[in-house]
Design an enzyme around this catalytic site. Structure first.
Site, PDB file in Angstrom:
ATOM      1  N   GLU A 239       0.788  -1.068  -0.095  1.00 45.92           N
ATOM      2  CA  GLU A 239      -0.163   0.097   0.056  1.00 45.92           C
ATOM      3  C   GLU A 239       0.786   1.164   0.254  1.00 45.92           C
ATOM      4  OE1 GLU A 239      -2.712   0.192   3.381  1.00 45.92           O
ATOM      5  OE2 GLU A 239      -3.499   2.291   2.392  1.00 45.92           O
TER       6      GLU A 239
ATOM      7  N   ARG B 196       5.261 -12.667   9.868  1.00 48.74           N
ATOM      8  CA  ARG B 196       5.572 -11.125   9.513  1.00 48.74           C
ATOM      9  C   ARG B 196       7.095 -11.353  10.065  1.00 48.74           C
ATOM     10  NH1 ARG B 196       1.701  -7.232   8.758  1.00 48.74           N
ATOM     11  NH2 ARG B 196       2.902  -5.754   8.883  1.00 48.74           N
TER      12      ARG B 196
ATOM     13  N   LYS C 101       3.984   0.593   9.343  1.00 45.19           N
ATOM     14  CA  LYS C 101       4.354   2.157   8.560  1.00 45.19           C
ATOM     15  C   LYS C 101       3.562   3.088   9.543  1.00 45.19           C
ATOM     16  CE  LYS C 101       3.044   0.091   4.851  1.00 45.19           C
ATOM     17  NZ  LYS C 101       2.483  -0.150   3.518  1.00 45.19           N
TER      18      LYS C 101
HETATM   19  P1  ATP Z   1       2.434  -1.918   7.886  1.00 38.90           P
HETATM   20  O1  ATP Z   1       1.969  -2.504   9.048  1.00 38.90           O
HETATM   21  O2  ATP Z   1       4.143  -1.733   7.914  1.00 38.90           O
HETATM   22  O3  ATP Z   1       1.783  -0.990   7.425  1.00 38.90           O
HETATM   23  P2  ATP Z   1       1.177  -3.641   5.979  1.00 38.90           P
HETATM   24  O4  ATP Z   1       1.251  -5.158   5.827  1.00 38.90           O
HETATM   25  O5  ATP Z   1       0.000  -2.916   5.865  1.00 38.90           O
HETATM   26  O6  ATP Z   1       2.539  -3.354   6.772  1.00 38.90           O
HETATM   27  P3  ATP Z   1       1.568  -3.549   2.891  1.00 38.90           P
HETATM   28  O7  ATP Z   1       2.196  -2.432   2.401  1.00 38.90           O
HETATM   29  O8  ATP Z   1       0.144  -3.697   2.977  1.00 38.90           O
HETATM   30  O9  ATP Z   1       2.053  -3.206   4.414  1.00 38.90           O
HETATM   31  O10 ATP Z   1       2.523  -4.665   2.871  1.00 38.90           O
HETATM   32  C1  ATP Z   1       2.886  -5.196   1.471  1.00 38.90           C
HETATM   33  C2  ATP Z   1       3.211  -6.695   1.679  1.00 38.90           C
HETATM   34  O11 ATP Z   1       4.331  -6.733   2.341  1.00 38.90           O
HETATM   35  C3  ATP Z   1       1.942  -7.173   2.200  1.00 38.90           C
HETATM   36  O12 ATP Z   1       1.945  -8.740   1.376  1.00 38.90           O
HETATM   37  C4  ATP Z   1       2.590  -7.832   3.696  1.00 38.90           C
HETATM   38  O13 ATP Z   1       1.734  -8.902   4.076  1.00 38.90           O
HETATM   39  C5  ATP Z   1       3.877  -7.571   3.585  1.00 38.90           C
HETATM   40  N1  ATP Z   1       4.475  -7.290   4.863  1.00 38.90           N
HETATM   41  C6  ATP Z   1       4.261  -6.020   5.314  1.00 38.90           C
HETATM   42  N2  ATP Z   1       5.128  -5.978   6.569  1.00 38.90           N
HETATM   43  C7  ATP Z   1       5.796  -7.193   6.554  1.00 38.90           C
HETATM   44  C8  ATP Z   1       6.612  -7.753   7.730  1.00 38.90           C
HETATM   45  N3  ATP Z   1       6.770  -7.002   8.817  1.00 38.90           N
HETATM   46  N4  ATP Z   1       7.056  -8.922   7.387  1.00 38.90           N
HETATM   47  C9  ATP Z   1       6.785  -9.720   6.291  1.00 38.90           C
HETATM   48  N5  ATP Z   1       5.822  -9.148   5.256  1.00 38.90           N
HETATM   49  C10 ATP Z   1       5.406  -8.008   5.332  1.00 38.90           C
HETATM   50 MG    MG Z   2      -0.940  -0.961   6.496  1.00 36.14          MG
HETATM   51 MG    MG Z   3      -1.498  -3.947   3.939  1.00 41.14          MG
END
Ligand code: ATP
Ligand code: MG
Ligand code: MG
Length: 555
Positions: free
Chosen positions: A33, A260, A270
């Protein structure tokens, strides 16, 4: 390749292939995202998805999951692309969920027509209170059995912007008694009057994550949609949504979950990283203390080290915390192989070689990298007045002090053997100058007997007349706690390390470093690994310490 080295996701894929799934149909995606910069957790997902792409020669899409316009920006899209490319991966297609808004809308209309969705006009509080709990069933919305024609009309008017945000939602009609809370008539669309970074003001209804994600996977014909564990409970809904639209002649994506990546002594979400930026705890998303890809890059991390880290940390089925020292190990290993050896003095004290001719200087040669054959040497000027580290001298060192002291000998790296003779102090007793003598026959590499002579210590140094002055920034962990966001009673901001940045305003470096570029990696001998910071200007160079030579972190 032996199956033991496969991670469990690869096992799933191997089973699918063994069951007849065609290798040509493998396709993956990385779906960020664009609401922030990528961090080392994302690197796990990037390395997993793009790694599978490399392993199976399958395409990997970069898909921006841009369904929440209020938090998303073009700046983040650009940063994400830069970081993935920097890590060395190539996406097959650059995709955006927003490109599918029309298709998603049309499918939603179909759902309404099939009596599988309806427009609700209760407040979000009312909707939430009717959801029930995992142990009690939910209550139907009074609008659940609204006539199809009425829902179609309201949904059309939601889309046309006739209603303010928060007044109406489109909900899937599934099962308010399901033990899976996500199946209790989840919201498909909400009204949002926000400017979208790509579609502008065209849309004022936006699809929810679950509705957009699986259908986007289907549109792109992604075979294995890999996400983190918190989406496990969403899998049933992912499948239900696909059931409504899948053409049996086409590939049906499947969602699988992995743990994760968490890292000790930092936060990773983020939202929290954005808070650190907004509250100015750090200088920006790319502050070298941040666990972001851009922060690590600025700190001096290499793509190799981050990919190696992802490899070693592995893909887990259960949540866990990886120790940050593993990440530091990976960069140290890489830089030991590749960094150019140089000399710089961070805490200078003046050293005068009293028997070296005044006004004379000579060029010596420093090996660029003993770990790399044929890496050559570079020139280092030597003269009568040098800087050495203040810690490298004690008037009376005692038996176990192998650096310089009065009456004792050490070697100046790639130069001569010197002997401490006397000191000049200021009124407060602080040493201003160390006077020594040198053995003119002892020059390193000169082939003389004296050049082969072994002394206990070797010090790094710079020639005062030739040295360049630079700023050096040293970093410590940003948080004092191993898991700063795991405390119920205290927020993560309460664990900030107040001393995570140490600025050395006047370090002295050998003149070779005047030509450093942002890509260069250096080992400052005996001190650690360093890289040029983009804050550097002509005449004012700034170096970041990437990591020390050894793991010195006191646990
Ligand atoms: P955040 O909580 O940091 O915003 P998010 O999952 O909302 O993380 P996204 O931009 O949606 O962030 O993530 C893109 C991809 O990266 C998704 O498939 C997500 O599952 C993966 N991802 C995000 N954070 C991690 C992590 N800490 N370890 C492994 N994969 C991750
Ligand atoms: Mg997020
Ligand atoms: Mg997400």
């Amino acid at each position: 390749e032996s199956t033991e080295s496969l991670n469990f996701i690869e096992h799933i894929i191997e089973e699918d292939l063994a069951a007849g799934f065609s290798k040509e149909n493998l396709r993956f995606r990385f779906p960020p995202e664009p609401n922030g910069y990528l961090h080392i957790g994302h690197a796990a997902s990037i390395c997993l998805n793009f790694g599978l792409g490399e392993k199976y020669q399958a395409p990997v899409n970069l898909r921006f999951d841009d369904t929440n316009p209020s938090k998303e920006e073009q700046e983040y899209v650009d940063a994400i692309k830069r970081d993935i490319a920097w890590l060395g991966f190539k996406w097959a297609n650059e995709c955006y969920a927003s490109d599918y808004f029309q298709q998603l809308h049309d499918w939603a209309v179909e759902l309404v027509k099939k009596d599988k969705a309806y427009v609700d006009q209760q407040t979000s509080e009312q909707i939430a209170s009717q959801k029930g709990s995992p142990t009690t069933s939910g209550t139907d919305s009074p609008y659940r059995n609204r006539p199809i024609e009425e829902s179609l009309d309201l949904f059309e008017r939601m889309k046309n912007g006739e209603f303010p945000a928060g007044t109406y939602v489109l909900r899937a009609k599934i099962d308010m008694t399901s033990p899976n809370m996500h199946m209790r008539d989840p919201i498909l669309y909400r009204i949002l009057k926000a400017h979208h970074h790509r579609t502008g003001n065209k849309w004022c209804i936006y699809p929810m994550y679950d509705w957009a994600h699986g259908e986007s996977d289907y549109i792109e014909q992604v075979s294995h949609s890999l996400c983190t564990l918190e989406f496990k409970a969403h899998r049933e809904l992912y499948d239900w949504y696909l059931d409504q639209i899948v053409d049996p002649a086409k590939l049906r994506p499947k969602q699988r979950e992995f743990a994760r990546r968490n890292l000790s002594y930092t936060v990773m979400s983020k939202r929290k990283l954005l808070e650190l930026v907004q509250k100015k705890v750090v200088a920006g998303w790319d502050d070298p203390r941040m666990p972001t890809i851009s922060g690590l890059r600025r700190r001096g991390y290499t793509p190799t080290s981050i990919r190696k880290f992802s490899d070693l940390a592995g893909i887990a089925k259960r949540d866990n915390i990886t120790d940050v020292s593993l990440l530091e190990f990976c960069i140290r290993e890489d830089l030991n192989q590749t960094a150019t050896r140089v000399m710089g003095v961070l805490n200078p004290v003046k050293l005068v070689i009293t028997n070296y001719p005044e006004g004379k200087s000579e060029i010596l040669h420093l090996e660029n990298n003993p770990e790399e054959a044929n890496s050559g040497t570079h020139e280092v000027p030597f003269s009568r007045e040098l800087y050495i580290e203040r810690e490298d001298f004690k008037e009376d060192g005692g038996k176990n002090f192998f650096r310089l002291s009065l009456g004792n000998e050490v070697r100046l790296k790639s130069a001569y053997i010197i002997k401490g003779e006397s000191v000049i102090k200021d009124a407060s007793g602080e040493i201003q100058e160390i006077h020594c003598t040198y053995d003119p026959d002892s020059r390193s590499g000169s082939g003389t007997e004296a050049s082969e002579r072994k002394v206990k210590g070797t010090l790094h140094w710079v020639s005062i007349a030739h040295a360049i002055k630079a700023e050096v920034r040293e970093y410590d962990r940003l948080f004092l706690d191993e898991a700063p966001d795991a405390h119920e009673e205290k927020g993560f901001l309460e664990f900030i390390n107040p001393n995570s940045l140490n600025i050395i305003k006047e370090a002295y470096l050998e003149p070779f470093l005047a030509k450093a570029t942002l890509e260069d990696k250096f080992q400052f001998q005996r001190l650690g690994y360093f890289t040029l910071d983009p804050d550097s200007k002509e005449g004012h160079l700034v170096f970041n310490k990437t990591v020390g030579l050894k793991d010195t972190w006191a646990k």
